[in-house]
Enzyme design. Structure first.
Site, short mmCIF file in Angstrom:
data_model
loop_
_atom_site.label_atom_id
_atom_site.label_comp_id
_atom_site.label_asym_id
_atom_site.label_seq_id
_atom_site.Cartn_x
_atom_site.Cartn_y
_atom_site.Cartn_z
N HIS A 1 0.85 -1.19 0.00
CA HIS A 1 0.00 0.00 0.00
C HIS A 1 0.88 1.23 0.00
O HIS A 1 1.97 1.24 0.58
CB HIS A 1 -0.89 0.00 1.25
N ASN B 1 0.49 5.81 -0.24
CA ASN B 1 -0.40 6.97 -0.27
C ASN B 1 0.43 8.23 -0.11
O ASN B 1 1.35 8.27 0.72
CB ASN B 1 -1.43 6.87 0.86
N GLY C 1 -17.31 10.70 0.49
CA GLY C 1 -16.53 10.30 -0.67
C GLY C 1 -17.18 9.17 -1.43
O GLY C 1 -18.20 8.59 -1.03
#
Length: 320
Positions: free
Chosen positions: A111, A113, A263
């Site tokens: 992952h 970000n 979202g």
């Protein structure tokens, strides 16, 4: 505390869109067959994004790379829990996030970000950067862990000697399943509320982290994607994916922020694996490679300084 200097949001947006393109290109080439589908979306309250997803490839069972640039009139609770003075303020947030669920159990899930956030209530907004990347192996290889952390250390080294140990600890502390008292993986980098270098240098740090993901991860994919596997190893992979799901739904602040701010649910939950299993109170047999994952690898360790390990370390000892 976040700096007051006005940020260049357009420059951040341009970098993040370019980063998404670069990540999708590199991952598509590494998979070799599957193609990313692209899904543009808008958010009723303001902003939108571009979600790209690769599925059912020979290397990646699922890989998602999402860009978003969203705005709102009132910060959600997940964003003000540590900053109550910002409650009720208008805001905008930009970011690229990715998650990769490989097909072969010997290739780790990963992952990453990178994100930027600012309030927009005044001419001197409060702003900060955040992000990082972490690795979630199913089987432990010391040389993979060392490469991952050495790449992470090199990415932030130009910005100060203290950042890697600080961001590594931040990652170890953040990606921790409190309800199970165990780490999600072997960590990497994690930082948030970062503005201490001023906008230009803090932005440069974010770019360095974003650009380091491919050289950190793809060599591990190349090493392990052709490793012979068994059905038992596949079942272990599905079981351990359950921990990934638990963290994202129970503890992850990004998931909470996305859902609380209205979202796009499909993009927010893109991170979840396509297949997963839970077995009641399952415990691997002592001395197996599965037991070693938790006993030796899912423990905080100074991987970046580990001496070079042999290519396969499923059964060889690790230093303390």
């Amino acid at each position: 505390m976040p700096a007051a200097a006005a940020p260049d949001v357009s420059a951040v947006r341009a970098y993040l869109l370019s980063l998404q393109d670069q990540l999708c290109s590199a991952l598509g080439q590494a998979d070799g067959t599957a193609k990313f589908r692209s899904d543009d979306w808008t958010r009723p309250e303001g902003g939108g994004g571009r979600t790209r997803l690769l599925a059912d490839g020979p290397v990646f069972e699922k890989a998602g790379v999402a860009f978003s640039h969203v705005r709102g009139t009132t910060l959600p609770p997940s964003a003000t829990a540590h900053r109550p003075e910002l409650a009720g303020q208008p805001w905008e947030a930009l970011g690229v996030s990715l998650v990769i669920h490989p097909r072969n159990p010997h290739v780790p899930t990963s992952h990453a970000n990178v994100r930027f956030f600012c309030t927009t209530a005044s001419a001197t907004p409060v702003w900060w950067f955040g992000g990082g990347f972490d690795l979630t192996p199913y089987y432990g290889y010391a040389d993979d862990c060392a490469h991952w952390h050495r790449t992470a250390r090199a990415a932030v080294a130009p910005f100060g000697d203290t950042l890697y140990p600080r961001f590594k600890k931040g990652c170890d502390d953040y990606f921790y399943l409190k309800h199970r008292a165990e780490p999600r993986g072997i960590g990497g980098l994690f930082f948030d509320d970062f503005s201490e270098l001023g906008f230009e240098r803090s932005f440069a740090l974010q770019r360095a982290v974003g650009d380091a993901f491919i050289p950190a991860y793809l060599p591990l994919v190349a090493r392990r994607k052709a490793t012979p596997t068994t059905d038992a190893e596949r079942q272990w992979q599905l079981y351990r994916r359950g921990r990934y799901v638990e963290f994202n739904l129970v503890w992850d602040r990004g998931t909470h922020f996305g859902l609380q701010s209205g979202g796009r649910t499909e993009s927010i939950l893109m991170s979840l694996p396509p297949l997963v299993r839970w077995d009641y109170d399952y415990r691997p047999a002592p001395g197996t490679a599965e037991a070693r994952l938790h006993d030796l690898f899912l423990q905080p360790r100074d991987w970046a300084t580990l001496s070079d390990a042999p290519p396969s370390t499923l059964s060889s000892p690790l230093p303390p």
